[in-house]
Design an enzyme around this catalytic site. Structure first.
Site, PDB file in Angstrom:
ATOM      1  N   SER A 175       0.797  -1.242   0.000  1.00 48.15           N
ATOM      2  CA  SER A 175       0.000   0.000   0.000  1.00 48.15           C
ATOM      3  C   SER A 175       0.820   1.278   0.000  1.00 48.15           C
ATOM      4  CB  SER A 175      -0.935   0.017   1.201  1.00 48.15           C
ATOM      5  OG  SER A 175      -2.003  -0.851   0.967  1.00 48.15           O
ATOM      6  N   LYS A 177       0.411   3.525  -2.835  1.00 43.41           N
ATOM      7  CA  LYS A 177      -0.771   4.395  -2.948  1.00 43.41           C
ATOM      8  C   LYS A 177      -0.401   5.869  -2.848  1.00 43.41           C
ATOM      9  CE  LYS A 177      -3.658   0.610  -1.338  1.00 43.41           C
ATOM     10  NZ  LYS A 177      -4.361  -0.042  -0.224  1.00 43.41           N
ATOM     11  N   TYR A 225      -3.868  -2.563 -10.154  1.00 47.06           N
ATOM     12  CA  TYR A 225      -3.685  -2.327  -8.705  1.00 47.06           C
ATOM     13  C   TYR A 225      -2.764  -3.389  -8.079  1.00 47.06           C
ATOM     14  CZ  TYR A 225      -5.063  -2.392  -3.754  1.00 47.06           C
ATOM     15  OH  TYR A 225      -5.051  -2.422  -2.374  1.00 47.06           O
ATOM     16  N   TYR A 283      -4.644   3.710   8.223  1.00 51.99           N
ATOM     17  CA  TYR A 283      -6.007   3.177   8.355  1.00 51.99           C
ATOM     18  C   TYR A 283      -6.587   3.515   9.729  1.00 51.99           C
ATOM     19  CZ  TYR A 283      -3.509   0.620   4.783  1.00 51.99           C
ATOM     20  OH  TYR A 283      -2.710   0.315   3.742  1.00 51.99           O
ATOM     21  N   VAL A 321       1.158  -3.660   3.781  1.00 53.42           N
ATOM     22  CA  VAL A 321       0.953  -4.936   4.471  1.00 53.42           C
ATOM     23  C   VAL A 321       2.192  -5.852   4.329  1.00 53.42           C
ATOM     24  CG1 VAL A 321      -0.212  -6.231   2.616  1.00 53.42           C
ATOM     25  CG2 VAL A 321      -0.972  -6.503   4.990  1.00 53.42           C
TER      26      VAL A 321
END
Ligand code: GLN
Length: 303
Positions: free
Chosen positions: A64, A67, A191, A239, A257
């Site tokens: 991630s 991102k 993705y 998050y 992750v």
């Protein structure tokens, strides 16, 4: 001010002496087999110098953390149009939550949870073929890092494609709410591939230099965009653990992750830390501990 190199050596020793490394992500089979007892930290300071300790030459799956790069690219391509499709608020939910997306009619809370990143990826794709969009993403990351030796691990991407049922669910929800312009399969293929980029902490810290905003470091986006990307990282980068990260570490950060975290001390340093075992929010356990200690010792909290 304490000597940064000595602090990093100490963080590496402390991590290795720790009893609890956290749990590796099990839902991506390729990541489930990684030894959690690994640790690396790299810091690029505003003068461009690299300071590091630990397993800094081991490439890991940045997941991630990409991102941040795809958001920077999307804002460059689509500008503020993106915010009609995705919000800018912390989600207070797990990174792969489905329930919130349904409740909020297919508009993800922010670009760093999976649903939001799937929308961002759709925007990066536009009408292009996935390989063109991926080439742009890889080019951006390599330019940011100043290294051509950064690649996508196809096996990890395939592993996610085979087992990414939640991400398929999210993508189909988005499509049902007319929030995808490409098919779920095409968007997720792109993705999963950008999530499967591998870097060492040295490369990742170098890639983060453009977010530091210091003279002499590479400038890839405008100062205003740098501030906004950092704001998103601070409020949404971890998050439902974002508040705790701000409380304990006190700087913008984005986790993956795979156990990596990219953290920015505005005007001062870019930090990459990696330790594959995760805490209950899916963020690197030892990586977070090390960052909390680092910002305390160096007085780097922005608050
Ligand atoms: N590729 C991962 C996923 O979609 C990224 C999640 C993460 O790094 N938190 O589940």
């Amino acid at each position: 001010m304490p000597d940064l190199d000595s602090v990093l050596q100490k963080l590496d020793r402390d991590a290795r002496a720790a009893a609890d490394w956290g749990q590796v992500a099990s839902y991506i089979p390729q990541l489930a087999g990684v030894d959690p007892a690994q640790f690396a930290i790299s810091v690029v300071t505003a003068d461009g110098r690299l300071h590091q300790a630990g397993d800094t030459h081991v490439p890991f799956s940045v997941q991630s953390i990409t991102k941040v790069f795809t958001l920077a690219i999307t804002l460059g391509r689509a500008g503020d149009q993106l915010w009609t499709r995705v919000g800018r608020e912390p989600s207070g939910r797990a990174f792969n939550s489905i329930v919130q997306l349904e409740q909020e009619n297919g508009r993800p809370r922010n670009p760093f949870i999976n649903a939001g990143a799937i929308v961002t990826t759709d925007a990066v794709l536009g009408r292009r073929a996935p390989r063109e969009a991926l080439a742009e993403i890889i080019r951006f990351v390599r330019t940011a890092a100043g290294s051509e030796d950064i690649h996508i691990n196809e096996t990890v991407a395939a592993s996610e494609t085979d087992f990414g049922h939640r991400n398929f669910a999210l993508a189909h929800f988005l499509a049902a709410h007319d929030n995808l312009t490409n098919s779920p399969e095409k968007v997720l293929g792109t993705y999963f591939h950008h999530c499967a980029i591998e870097m060492t902490t040295a490369q990742l810290a170098m890639a983060g230099r453009f977010l530091v905003h210091a003279p002499g470091l590479p400038r890839l986006v405008s100062p205003r965009r740098i501030r906004r990307l950092n704001a998103m990282m601070l409020t949404c980068g971890h998050y439902d653990g974002s508040g705790d990260f701000a409380y304990r570490v006190g700087i913008p950060g984005k986790s993956g992750v795979g156990g990596g975290i990219l953290a920015i001390v505005p005007h001062t340093a870019a930090i990459a830390v990696w330790s594959p075992g995760l805490n209950r929010y899916g963020n690197s356990h030892r990586g977070t501990e090390a960052l909390a200690e680092l910002t305390t010792r160096m007085d780097w909290s922005i608050f």
